[in-house]
Design an enzyme around this catalytic site. Structure first.
Site, mmCIF file in Angstrom:
data_model
loop_
_atom_site.group_PDB
_atom_site.id
_atom_site.type_symbol
_atom_site.label_atom_id
_atom_site.label_comp_id
_atom_site.label_asym_id
_atom_site.label_seq_id
_atom_site.Cartn_x
_atom_site.Cartn_y
_atom_site.Cartn_z
ATOM 1 N N LYS A 1 6.359 36.491 -21.947
ATOM 2 C CA LYS A 1 5.543 36.079 -23.101
ATOM 3 C C LYS A 1 5.701 37.047 -24.278
ATOM 4 O O LYS A 1 5.944 36.635 -25.407
ATOM 5 C CB LYS A 1 4.044 36.011 -22.716
ATOM 6 C CG LYS A 1 3.729 35.060 -21.587
ATOM 7 C CD LYS A 1 2.235 35.010 -21.286
ATOM 8 C CE LYS A 1 1.639 36.305 -20.775
ATOM 9 N NZ LYS A 1 2.159 36.761 -19.469
ATOM 10 N N ARG B 1 -2.712 41.264 -10.346
ATOM 11 C CA ARG B 1 -2.586 40.450 -11.562
ATOM 12 C C ARG B 1 -2.013 39.071 -11.235
ATOM 13 O O ARG B 1 -2.424 38.065 -11.820
ATOM 14 C CB ARG B 1 -1.687 41.168 -12.580
ATOM 15 C CG ARG B 1 -2.387 42.367 -13.229
ATOM 16 C CD ARG B 1 -1.395 43.342 -13.840
ATOM 17 N NE ARG B 1 -0.545 42.738 -14.844
ATOM 18 C CZ ARG B 1 0.635 43.248 -15.227
ATOM 19 N NH1 ARG B 1 1.091 44.367 -14.676
ATOM 20 N NH2 ARG B 1 1.334 42.651 -16.149
ATOM 21 N N ARG C 1 -6.998 32.819 -21.150
ATOM 22 C CA ARG C 1 -6.556 33.239 -19.834
ATOM 23 C C ARG C 1 -7.271 32.477 -18.729
ATOM 24 O O ARG C 1 -7.007 32.671 -17.555
ATOM 25 C CB ARG C 1 -6.862 34.707 -19.681
ATOM 26 C CG ARG C 1 -5.890 35.369 -18.780
ATOM 27 C CD ARG C 1 -5.546 36.684 -19.408
ATOM 28 N NE ARG C 1 -4.608 37.401 -18.626
ATOM 29 C CZ ARG C 1 -3.581 38.013 -19.191
ATOM 30 N NH1 ARG C 1 -3.361 37.936 -20.471
ATOM 31 N NH2 ARG C 1 -2.770 38.693 -18.439
ATOM 32 N N ARG D 1 9.733 47.228 -15.521
ATOM 33 C CA ARG D 1 9.573 47.224 -16.978
ATOM 34 C C ARG D 1 9.285 48.632 -17.504
ATOM 35 O O ARG D 1 8.533 49.387 -16.898
ATOM 36 C CB ARG D 1 8.413 46.296 -17.369
ATOM 37 C CG ARG D 1 8.079 46.401 -18.865
ATOM 38 C CD ARG D 1 7.122 45.337 -19.320
ATOM 39 N NE ARG D 1 5.904 45.295 -18.532
ATOM 40 C CZ ARG D 1 5.013 44.321 -18.636
ATOM 41 N NH1 ARG D 1 5.205 43.311 -19.470
ATOM 42 N NH2 ARG D 1 3.930 44.336 -17.899
ATOM 43 N N ARG E 1 3.960 50.967 -17.919
ATOM 44 C CA ARG E 1 2.574 50.574 -18.150
ATOM 45 C C ARG E 1 1.734 50.925 -16.926
ATOM 46 O O ARG E 1 2.179 50.769 -15.795
ATOM 47 C CB ARG E 1 2.519 49.052 -18.402
ATOM 48 C CG ARG E 1 2.167 48.708 -19.836
ATOM 49 C CD ARG E 1 2.349 47.256 -20.142
ATOM 50 N NE ARG E 1 1.469 46.359 -19.400
ATOM 51 C CZ ARG E 1 1.374 45.053 -19.630
ATOM 52 N NH1 ARG E 1 2.107 44.501 -20.590
ATOM 53 N NH2 ARG E 1 0.571 44.289 -18.921
HETATM 54 P P1 AP5 Z 1 7.385 40.702 -20.885
HETATM 55 O O1 AP5 Z 1 7.918 39.972 -22.049
HETATM 56 O O2 AP5 Z 1 6.806 42.050 -21.106
HETATM 57 O O3 AP5 Z 1 6.398 39.761 -20.033
HETATM 58 P P2 AP5 Z 1 4.910 39.272 -20.304
HETATM 59 O O4 AP5 Z 1 4.863 37.831 -19.922
HETATM 60 O O5 AP5 Z 1 4.477 39.654 -21.674
HETATM 61 O O6 AP5 Z 1 4.165 40.094 -19.186
HETATM 62 P P3 AP5 Z 1 2.820 40.937 -19.266
HETATM 63 O O7 AP5 Z 1 2.858 41.867 -18.081
HETATM 64 O O8 AP5 Z 1 2.632 41.566 -20.599
HETATM 65 O O9 AP5 Z 1 1.769 39.817 -19.034
HETATM 66 P P4 AP5 Z 1 0.324 39.990 -18.601
HETATM 67 O O10 AP5 Z 1 -0.197 38.660 -18.934
HETATM 68 O O11 AP5 Z 1 0.127 40.437 -17.217
HETATM 69 O O12 AP5 Z 1 -0.197 41.241 -19.468
HETATM 70 P P5 AP5 Z 1 -1.103 41.352 -20.755
HETATM 71 O O13 AP5 Z 1 -0.627 42.514 -21.519
HETATM 72 O O14 AP5 Z 1 -1.235 40.033 -21.429
HETATM 73 O O15 AP5 Z 1 8.585 40.819 -19.823
HETATM 74 C C1 AP5 Z 1 8.415 41.458 -18.554
HETATM 75 C C2 AP5 Z 1 9.697 42.211 -18.145
HETATM 76 O O16 AP5 Z 1 10.741 41.275 -17.939
HETATM 77 C C3 AP5 Z 1 10.231 43.207 -19.201
HETATM 78 O O17 AP5 Z 1 10.798 44.293 -18.554
HETATM 79 C C4 AP5 Z 1 11.283 42.392 -19.947
HETATM 80 O O18 AP5 Z 1 12.264 43.231 -20.520
HETATM 81 C C5 AP5 Z 1 11.835 41.510 -18.834
HETATM 82 N N1 AP5 Z 1 12.272 40.185 -19.297
HETATM 83 C C6 AP5 Z 1 11.668 39.375 -20.214
HETATM 84 N N2 AP5 Z 1 12.350 38.221 -20.357
HETATM 85 C C7 AP5 Z 1 13.409 38.296 -19.499
HETATM 86 C C8 AP5 Z 1 14.494 37.408 -19.178
HETATM 87 N N3 AP5 Z 1 14.612 36.202 -19.762
HETATM 88 N N4 AP5 Z 1 15.393 37.808 -18.238
HETATM 89 C C9 AP5 Z 1 15.267 39.033 -17.643
HETATM 90 N N5 AP5 Z 1 14.291 39.922 -17.913
HETATM 91 C C10 AP5 Z 1 13.361 39.556 -18.821
HETATM 92 O O19 AP5 Z 1 -2.537 41.679 -20.127
HETATM 93 C C11 AP5 Z 1 -2.779 42.908 -19.479
HETATM 94 C C12 AP5 Z 1 -4.220 42.974 -19.016
HETATM 95 O O20 AP5 Z 1 -5.100 42.880 -20.153
HETATM 96 C C13 AP5 Z 1 -4.674 41.839 -18.083
HETATM 97 O O21 AP5 Z 1 -4.360 42.095 -16.738
HETATM 98 C C14 AP5 Z 1 -6.190 41.843 -18.352
HETATM 99 O O22 AP5 Z 1 -6.816 42.886 -17.662
HETATM 100 C C15 AP5 Z 1 -6.286 42.145 -19.839
HETATM 101 N N6 AP5 Z 1 -6.313 40.916 -20.655
HETATM 102 C C16 AP5 Z 1 -5.365 40.497 -21.535
HETATM 103 N N7 AP5 Z 1 -5.713 39.330 -22.090
HETATM 104 C C17 AP5 Z 1 -6.923 38.992 -21.569
HETATM 105 C C18 AP5 Z 1 -7.808 37.887 -21.722
HETATM 106 N N8 AP5 Z 1 -7.500 36.866 -22.545
HETATM 107 N N9 AP5 Z 1 -8.953 37.870 -21.021
HETATM 108 C C19 AP5 Z 1 -9.274 38.881 -20.197
HETATM 109 N N10 AP5 Z 1 -8.490 39.954 -19.975
HETATM 110 C C20 AP5 Z 1 -7.329 40.013 -20.661
HETATM 111 MG MG MG Z 2 3.003 40.959 -22.473
#
Ligand code: AP5
Ligand code: MG
Length: 206
Positions: A13, A164, A88, A122, A153
């Site tokens: 994402k 997660r 979410r 990552r 991270r």
């Molecule tokens: P990346 O692009 O970083 O993936 P992502 O989908 O953004 O993954 P996240 O871990 O950021 O998602 P998340 O939803 O768990 O975390 P968030 O920060 O939103 O890619 C991942 C890896 O793969 C990288 O190494 C990249 O280089 C590689 N990659 C990407 N595309 C690729 C491809 N095509 N081929 C190969 N490799 C590839 O949330 C974190 C925390 O915040 C949550 O757990 C929660 O506690 C809190 N939070 C956030 N939003 C909310 C909400 N709305 N409500 C409540 N709590 C919330």
């Molecule tokens: Mg992300």
């Protein structure tokens, strides 16, 4: 255009939303990035969110919803925005529908068994947040964009990633049906090179 990016943790994402944001000149709003910045700055929001994020749990709605509402009412969102990580769960989606009209929901789909490796491998830039993966880094330890130090991270340990993924299945995955029913959902294959995922997303959006 107001876009929501859905997808499991590690689906890509953040990677794709950054690129789409540049292409359409609309802001990329990642709730996870906003929380991490607040944690770094030791703000009240950061202090409230840290424990939940470190345990892989969702941050409570009373913190998250006001934050998103405030952010998308800012001037730079007038021509559109990309939400990454919000909503979410169905409750957040229902609240979002009351204060914003969503035009498209992109679900980045990837086999579940590939997510653990993506996340534990990552590395992110401590300055600008750019994402990398150890498989492609070799012995590089700084960001190619800003020279910042690459770090892991805090929630990318295997134990927290598992938590997660469990939270995603229980709370976020039901949003797929929710947005399917509203006719907004577009699936994109996230299990292909980054540039091909991007091409597919652009095709869907255009
Ligand atoms: P990346 O692009 O970083 O993936 P992502 O989908 O953004 O993954 P996240 O871990 O950021 O998602 P998340 O939803 O768990 O975390 P968030 O920060 O939103 O890619 C991942 C890896 O793969 C990288 O190494 C990249 O280089 C590689 N990659 C990407 N595309 C690729 C491809 N095509 N081929 C190969 N490799 C590839 O949330 C974190 C925390 O915040 C949550 O757990 C929660 O506690 C809190 N939070 C956030 N939003 C909310 C909400 N709305 N409500 C409540 N709590 C919330
Ligand atoms: Mg992300």
């Amino acid at each position: 255009m107001n876009i929501v990016f859905l997808g499991a943790p590690g689906a890509g994402k953040g990677t794709q939303a950054t690129m789409v944001s540049e292409r359409f000149s609309i802001p990329h709003i990642s709730t996870g990035d906003i929380f991490r910045q607040n944690i770094k700055d030791r703000t009240p929001i950061g202090i409230a969110a840290k424990g939940y994020i470190d345990r892989g749990q969702l941050v409570p709605d009373e913190v998250t919803i006001e934050l998103v509402k405030g952010r998308i009412s800012e001037d730079d969102c007038k021509n559109g925005f990309i939400l990454d990580g919000f909503p979410r769960d169905v409750a957040q989606a229902e609240v979002l529908a009351q204060f914003a009209k969503i035009d498209a929901v992109i679900d980045i789909v990837i086999p579940f068994d590939k997510l653990m490796k993506r996340l534990t491998g990552r590395r992110v830039c401590s300055k600008c947040g750019e994402s990398y993966h150890v498989d492609f880094l070799g012995d590089v330890s700084v960001c190619s964009k800003c020279n910042g130090k690459l770090i892991q991270r805090a929630d990318d340990t295997s134990e927290t990633v598992q938590q997660r993924l469990d939270v995603y299945m229980a709370k976020t995955a039901p949003l797929i049906d929710y947005y399917q029913n509203s006719g907004l959902l577009k699936d994109v294959n996230g299990d292909q090179p980054v540039s091909d995922v991007f091409k597919e997303i652009i095709k869907v959006l255009e």
